[in-house]
Design a protein around this motif. Structure first.
Motif, PDB file in Angstrom:
ATOM      1  N   LEU A 266       0.872  -1.171   0.000  1.00  0.00           N
ATOM      2  CA  LEU A 266       0.000   0.000   0.000  1.00  0.00           C
ATOM      3  C   LEU A 266       0.908   1.219   0.000  1.00  0.00           C
ATOM      4  O   LEU A 266       1.957   1.194   0.648  1.00  0.00           O
ATOM      5  CB  LEU A 266      -0.821  -0.027   1.300  1.00  0.00           C
ATOM      6  N   GLN A 267       0.540   2.284  -0.710  1.00  0.00           N
ATOM      7  CA  GLN A 267       1.345   3.506  -0.611  1.00  0.00           C
ATOM      8  C   GLN A 267       1.389   3.886   0.871  1.00  0.00           C
ATOM      9  O   GLN A 267       0.365   3.863   1.551  1.00  0.00           O
ATOM     10  CB  GLN A 267       0.735   4.633  -1.458  1.00  0.00           C
ATOM     11  N   PRO A 268       2.565   4.265   1.382  1.00  0.00           N
ATOM     12  CA  PRO A 268       2.725   4.357   2.843  1.00  0.00           C
ATOM     13  C   PRO A 268       1.877   5.420   3.528  1.00  0.00           C
ATOM     14  O   PRO A 268       1.515   5.250   4.689  1.00  0.00           O
ATOM     15  CB  PRO A 268       4.218   4.647   3.032  1.00  0.00           C
ATOM     16  N   LEU A 294      -0.083  -1.133 -15.059  1.00  0.00           N
ATOM     17  CA  LEU A 294       0.836  -2.256 -14.877  1.00  0.00           C
ATOM     18  C   LEU A 294       1.431  -2.207 -13.473  1.00  0.00           C
ATOM     19  O   LEU A 294       1.799  -1.150 -13.005  1.00  0.00           O
ATOM     20  CB  LEU A 294       1.953  -2.209 -15.914  1.00  0.00           C
ATOM     21  N   TYR A 295       1.553  -3.357 -12.839  1.00  0.00           N
ATOM     22  CA  TYR A 295       1.968  -3.453 -11.430  1.00  0.00           C
ATOM     23  C   TYR A 295       0.907  -2.732 -10.588  1.00  0.00           C
ATOM     24  O   TYR A 295       1.196  -1.803  -9.840  1.00  0.00           O
ATOM     25  CB  TYR A 295       3.355  -2.847 -11.201  1.00  0.00           C
ATOM     26  N   ALA A 296      -0.321  -3.188 -10.733  1.00  0.00           N
ATOM     27  CA  ALA A 296      -1.478  -2.426 -10.249  1.00  0.00           C
ATOM     28  C   ALA A 296      -1.714  -2.554  -8.752  1.00  0.00           C
ATOM     29  O   ALA A 296      -2.439  -1.745  -8.172  1.00  0.00           O
ATOM     30  CB  ALA A 296      -2.729  -2.871 -11.002  1.00  0.00           C
ATOM     31  N   GLY A 299      -5.041  -1.676  -6.940  1.00  0.00           N
ATOM     32  CA  GLY A 299      -5.826  -0.860  -7.884  1.00  0.00           C
ATOM     33  C   GLY A 299      -5.799   0.623  -7.551  1.00  0.00           C
ATOM     34  O   GLY A 299      -6.690   1.372  -7.969  1.00  0.00           O
ATOM     35  N   THR A 300      -4.769   1.057  -6.839  1.00  0.00           N
ATOM     36  CA  THR A 300      -4.650   2.468  -6.436  1.00  0.00           C
ATOM     37  C   THR A 300      -4.911   3.417  -7.614  1.00  0.00           C
ATOM     38  O   THR A 300      -5.710   4.349  -7.508  1.00  0.00           O
ATOM     39  CB  THR A 300      -3.219   2.721  -5.890  1.00  0.00           C
ATOM     40  N   PHE A 301      -4.232   3.177  -8.732  1.00  0.00           N
ATOM     41  CA  PHE A 301      -4.377   4.091  -9.882  1.00  0.00           C
ATOM     42  C   PHE A 301      -5.544   3.655 -10.775  1.00  0.00           C
ATOM     43  O   PHE A 301      -6.249   4.500 -11.321  1.00  0.00           O
ATOM     44  CB  PHE A 301      -3.074   4.167 -10.679  1.00  0.00           C
ATOM     45  N   TYR A 314      -2.949  -4.988 -14.489  1.00  0.00           N
ATOM     46  CA  TYR A 314      -2.110  -6.195 -14.494  1.00  0.00           C
ATOM     47  C   TYR A 314      -1.314  -6.248 -13.203  1.00  0.00           C
ATOM     48  O   TYR A 314      -0.662  -5.253 -12.821  1.00  0.00           O
ATOM     49  CB  TYR A 314      -1.146  -6.180 -15.683  1.00  0.00           C
ATOM     50  N   GLU A 315      -1.345  -7.412 -12.553  1.00  0.00           N
ATOM     51  CA  GLU A 315      -0.665  -7.540 -11.257  1.00  0.00           C
ATOM     52  C   GLU A 315      -0.223  -9.001 -11.114  1.00  0.00           C
ATOM     53  O   GLU A 315      -0.932  -9.921 -11.525  1.00  0.00           O
ATOM     54  CB  GLU A 315      -1.657  -7.125 -10.138  1.00  0.00           C
ATOM     55  N   GLY A 316       0.963  -9.183 -10.518  1.00  0.00           N
ATOM     56  CA  GLY A 316       1.508 -10.527 -10.381  1.00  0.00           C
ATOM     57  C   GLY A 316       1.073 -11.252  -9.124  1.00  0.00           C
ATOM     58  O   GLY A 316       1.072 -12.485  -9.077  1.00  0.00           O
ATOM     59  N   ARG A 342      -0.594 -11.412 -14.130  1.00  0.00           N
ATOM     60  CA  ARG A 342       0.474 -11.594 -15.097  1.00  0.00           C
ATOM     61  C   ARG A 342       1.812 -11.275 -14.439  1.00  0.00           C
ATOM     62  O   ARG A 342       1.921 -10.267 -13.728  1.00  0.00           O
ATOM     63  CB  ARG A 342       0.239 -10.647 -16.275  1.00  0.00           C
ATOM     64  N   ASP A 343       2.788 -12.114 -14.673  1.00  0.00           N
ATOM     65  CA  ASP A 343       4.143 -11.827 -14.219  1.00  0.00           C
ATOM     66  C   ASP A 343       4.816 -10.990 -15.307  1.00  0.00           C
ATOM     67  O   ASP A 343       5.202 -11.513 -16.357  1.00  0.00           O
ATOM     68  CB  ASP A 343       4.905 -13.131 -13.975  1.00  0.00           C
ATOM     69  N   LEU A 344       4.922  -9.700 -15.039  1.00  0.00           N
ATOM     70  CA  LEU A 344       5.385  -8.771 -16.077  1.00  0.00           C
ATOM     71  C   LEU A 344       6.907  -8.805 -16.238  1.00  0.00           C
ATOM     72  O   LEU A 344       7.443  -8.189 -17.157  1.00  0.00           O
ATOM     73  CB  LEU A 344       4.911  -7.352 -15.761  1.00  0.00           C
ATOM     74  N   GLY A 345       7.594  -9.545 -15.360  1.00  0.00           N
ATOM     75  CA  GLY A 345       9.023  -9.741 -15.538  1.00  0.00           C
ATOM     76  C   GLY A 345       9.267 -10.862 -16.531  1.00  0.00           C
ATOM     77  O   GLY A 345      10.035 -10.726 -17.487  1.00  0.00           O
ATOM     78  N   PHE A 362       2.676   2.707 -15.190  1.00  0.00           N
ATOM     79  CA  PHE A 362       3.391   1.553 -14.610  1.00  0.00           C
ATOM     80  C   PHE A 362       4.109   1.968 -13.339  1.00  0.00           C
ATOM     81  O   PHE A 362       4.679   3.039 -13.253  1.00  0.00           O
ATOM     82  CB  PHE A 362       4.305   0.857 -15.629  1.00  0.00           C
ATOM     83  N   ASP A 363       4.028   1.092 -12.326  1.00  0.00           N
ATOM     84  CA  ASP A 363       4.521   1.407 -10.976  1.00  0.00           C
ATOM     85  C   ASP A 363       5.216   0.163 -10.415  1.00  0.00           C
ATOM     86  O   ASP A 363       4.671  -0.531  -9.550  1.00  0.00           O
ATOM     87  CB  ASP A 363       3.311   1.807 -10.102  1.00  0.00           C
ATOM     88  N   PRO A 364       6.428  -0.126 -10.931  1.00  0.00           N
ATOM     89  CA  PRO A 364       7.066  -1.403 -10.603  1.00  0.00           C
ATOM     90  C   PRO A 364       7.691  -1.418  -9.212  1.00  0.00           C
ATOM     91  O   PRO A 364       7.790  -0.372  -8.569  1.00  0.00           O
ATOM     92  CB  PRO A 364       8.165  -1.496 -11.672  1.00  0.00           C
TER      93      PRO A 364
HETATM   94  C1  LIG Z   1       5.290  -0.518  -6.026  1.00  0.00           C
HETATM   95  S1  LIG Z   1       3.969  -1.644  -5.952  1.00  0.00           S
HETATM   96  C2  LIG Z   1       2.705  -0.693  -6.724  1.00  0.00           C
HETATM   97  C3  LIG Z   1       1.296  -1.129  -6.479  1.00  0.00           C
HETATM   98  C4  LIG Z   1       0.209  -0.127  -6.864  1.00  0.00           C
HETATM   99  N1  LIG Z   1       0.440   0.496  -8.136  1.00  0.00           N
HETATM  100  C5  LIG Z   1       0.017   0.922  -5.788  1.00  0.00           C
HETATM  101  O1  LIG Z   1       0.268   2.094  -6.033  1.00  0.00           O
HETATM  102  O2  LIG Z   1      -0.418   0.574  -4.685  1.00  0.00           O
HETATM  103  C6  LIG Z   1       4.458  -2.820  -7.133  1.00  0.00           C
HETATM  104  C7  LIG Z   1       3.462  -3.911  -7.433  1.00  0.00           C
HETATM  105  O3  LIG Z   1       4.029  -4.749  -8.419  1.00  0.00           O
HETATM  106  C8  LIG Z   1       3.705  -6.086  -8.153  1.00  0.00           C
HETATM  107  N2  LIG Z   1       4.727  -6.899  -8.817  1.00  0.00           N
HETATM  108  C9  LIG Z   1       6.000  -7.134  -8.423  1.00  0.00           C
HETATM  109  N3  LIG Z   1       6.644  -7.889  -9.327  1.00  0.00           N
HETATM  110  C10 LIG Z   1       5.760  -8.132 -10.340  1.00  0.00           C
HETATM  111  C11 LIG Z   1       5.834  -8.845 -11.553  1.00  0.00           C
HETATM  112  N4  LIG Z   1       6.954  -9.462 -11.924  1.00  0.00           N
HETATM  113  N5  LIG Z   1       4.743  -8.896 -12.352  1.00  0.00           N
HETATM  114  C12 LIG Z   1       3.605  -8.252 -11.984  1.00  0.00           C
HETATM  115  N6  LIG Z   1       3.472  -7.562 -10.834  1.00  0.00           N
HETATM  116  C13 LIG Z   1       4.531  -7.500 -10.003  1.00  0.00           C
HETATM  117  C14 LIG Z   1       3.708  -6.168  -6.648  1.00  0.00           C
HETATM  118  O4  LIG Z   1       2.923  -7.263  -6.199  1.00  0.00           O
HETATM  119  C15 LIG Z   1       3.118  -4.811  -6.263  1.00  0.00           C
HETATM  120  O5  LIG Z   1       1.718  -4.895  -6.163  1.00  0.00           O
END
Ligand SMILES: C[S@@+](CC[C@H](N)C(=O)[O-])C[C@H]1O[C@@H](n2cnc3c(N)ncnc32)[C@H](O)[C@@H]1O
Length: 431
Positions: A266-268, A294-296, A299-301, A314-316, A342-345, A362-364
């Motif tokens: 969660l955003q801190p 991406l990296y959702a 679902g914050t955004f 998309y979230e892993g 989805r594993d985006l890596g 995207f927010d990795p």
């Molecule tokens: C920095 S957080 C951002 C989450 C969200 N956007 C937010 O603001 O709360 C990164 C997110 O990427 C996901 N994540 C990490 N590695 C991933 C991967 N290889 N594929 C998809 N999602 C991944 C994590 O589970 C986490 O939810």
């Protein structure tokens, strides 16, 4: 003013600190090369003990005595500052600190050959807002230590206060210490993730020590007395089990109410999250009707954009995605958000898949997203918004996007992690 900081042996040298490095250590330039000194300030004249060498040959020093204080040094407000690894730079004037944070992103951009002129003024988030924190606990004799680790160490700083977290989190520390003291045997360790949600505190305790019947009863009482929303535990790396569920924890994003899985990302701070959402929303034009998040996470955004676009998130992480999916079914969302695991890596979205979108957010994680960004940089998507908690990995990703033909329009740093060297940012790329 001469102030003794810490006695110690080893080779001693006297140095002047020239500047503050990207990780918050002061940097002194000596005949032996650079010396990095934690807890020092530019202008300090210090007696040091050399404690080691960093990669690349620079030395590490520990302050033995402050012979003369630099002009921007102040007394840190927290009694735990120094040993506690939660903060690195409380000992600096606010103006100096903000100027240093402002320049951090530019330093990393320059290393990648990108122009720092695109960096906008820092959005400041005050301390005392952190609604999610992970505390470490350890039983030492009769004392239950609860707090953050020391910097570069496994030692724990047993906190009596913390200026970073919300009052609700702070007020739980003492009672949590008492209940963990019943749970953990001598030498036992745990990690407690606390989240201040809209319906009350959500606490997850991770430990190798399963609670027995008596402990479970004590924990249920604790949840009742402290009015927690939910209390869960899990074996390290295992599945969580609720020990008390008094109300579902709830977080609102846009029109969606999300119940996070225990321990979820969660955003801190709510204030930091609001600043990021504002920046993301203003970067995406009203004409963007299909957006990929991406990296959702939860679902914050995605939910914050759902009033004006259809979002594919998309979230892993399976648990985070399940929470997002459940919230996406709420009638107020009118089916405008859909989630996909989805594993985006390993399996990044390819440019052909991305080209159906008008914009990408995207927010990795801290390491950045080189595999995914390579495909974004080969796409035709006109607007790409990067959210990042690591300016170094962001700058590498930005380089890939610029090499692929995107223009880096602007970057806004957001100080979500006050008094630390960490920094969040939102960047806008167009083509
Ligand atoms: C920095 S957080 C951002 C989450 C969200 N956007 C937010 O603001 O709360 C990164 C997110 O990427 C996901 N994540 C990490 N590695 C991933 C991967 N290889 N594929 C998809 N999602 C991944 C994590 O589970 C986490 O939810």
């Amino acid at each position: 003013m001469r102030r003794r900081v810490r006695p110690g042996g080893g080779r001693q040298i006297d140095v002047s600190v020239a500047e503050l490095g990207a990780r918050g250590d002061g940097v002194a330039k000596t005949g032996e090369g650079l010396v990095f000194v934690p807890l020092s300030a530019p202008g300090d004249f210090l007696r040091l003990r050399v404690t080691g060498e960093k990669k690349g040959g620079a030395l590490l020093g520990e302050i033995l005595e402050i012979l003369e204080e630099g002009p921007d040094r102040i007394d840190p407000p927290c009694p735990h500052f120094g040993p506690c690894g939660g903060c690195q730079v409380q000992h600096l004037q606010a103006d100096f600190y903000h100027r240093w944070k402002q320049l951090l992103v530019g330093t990393h951009l320059s290393r990648q050959g990108l122009d720092p002129a695109v960096v906008r003024p820092l959005v400041q988030i005050a301390p005392g807002c952190r609604r999610r924190a992970v505390f470490a606990a350890r039983r030492r004799g009769r004392r239950l230590q609860l707090g953050f680790h020391e910097a570069r160490s496994h030692n724990l700083v047993d906190l009596t206060t913390c200026l970073l977290v919300t009052p609700t989190l702070l007020n739980l520390l003492e009672p949590l210490r008492a209940v963990l003291a019943l749970w953990l045997p001598e030498g036992g360790e745990a990690e407690a993730t606390l989240v201040d949600t809209e319906t009350g505190l959500d606490l997850l305790v991770e430990t190798d020590v399963a609670p027995d019947l008596e402990t479970r009863e004590a924990l249920a009482d604790f949840a009742e007395t402290r009015d927690l929303a939910r209390l869960s535990w899990r074996l390290r790396g295992g599945l969580s089990e609720p020990l008390a569920l008094r109300r579902l924890p709830v977080l609102s994003f846009g029109r969606a109410q999300v119940t996070p899985p225990p321990g979820a990302f969660l955003q801190p701070s709510r204030e930091g999250e609001a600043a990021l959402i504002d920046l993301v929303r203003s970067a995406i034009p009203d004409s963007a009707l299909r957006v990929a998040d991406l990296y959702a996470g939860l679902g914050t955004f995605a939910f914050a954009l759902a009033d004006r676009a259809r979002i594919l998130a998309y979230e892993g992480d399976a648990e985070a995605l399940a929470a997002l999916d459940t919230a996406a079914r709420q009638p107020s969302l009118q089916g405008r958000v859909a989630g996909e695991r989805r594993d985006l890596g390993r399996q990044p979205l390819r440019s052909e898949e991305l080209n159906v979108f008008d914009a990408i957010v995207f927010d990795p994680p801290r390491a950045g997203a080189p595999a995914q960004v390579a495909h974004i940089s080969a796409s035709d998507v006109p607007t790409v918004v990067a959210v990042s908690c690591n300016p170094a990995s962001f700058a590498r990703d930005a380089r890939l996007l610029v090499d692929g033909g995107y223009r880096l329009e602007q970057i806004t740093p957001v100080d979500q992690f006050p008094w630390s060297s960490h920094l969040e940012l939102v960047a806008v790329f167009l083509r």
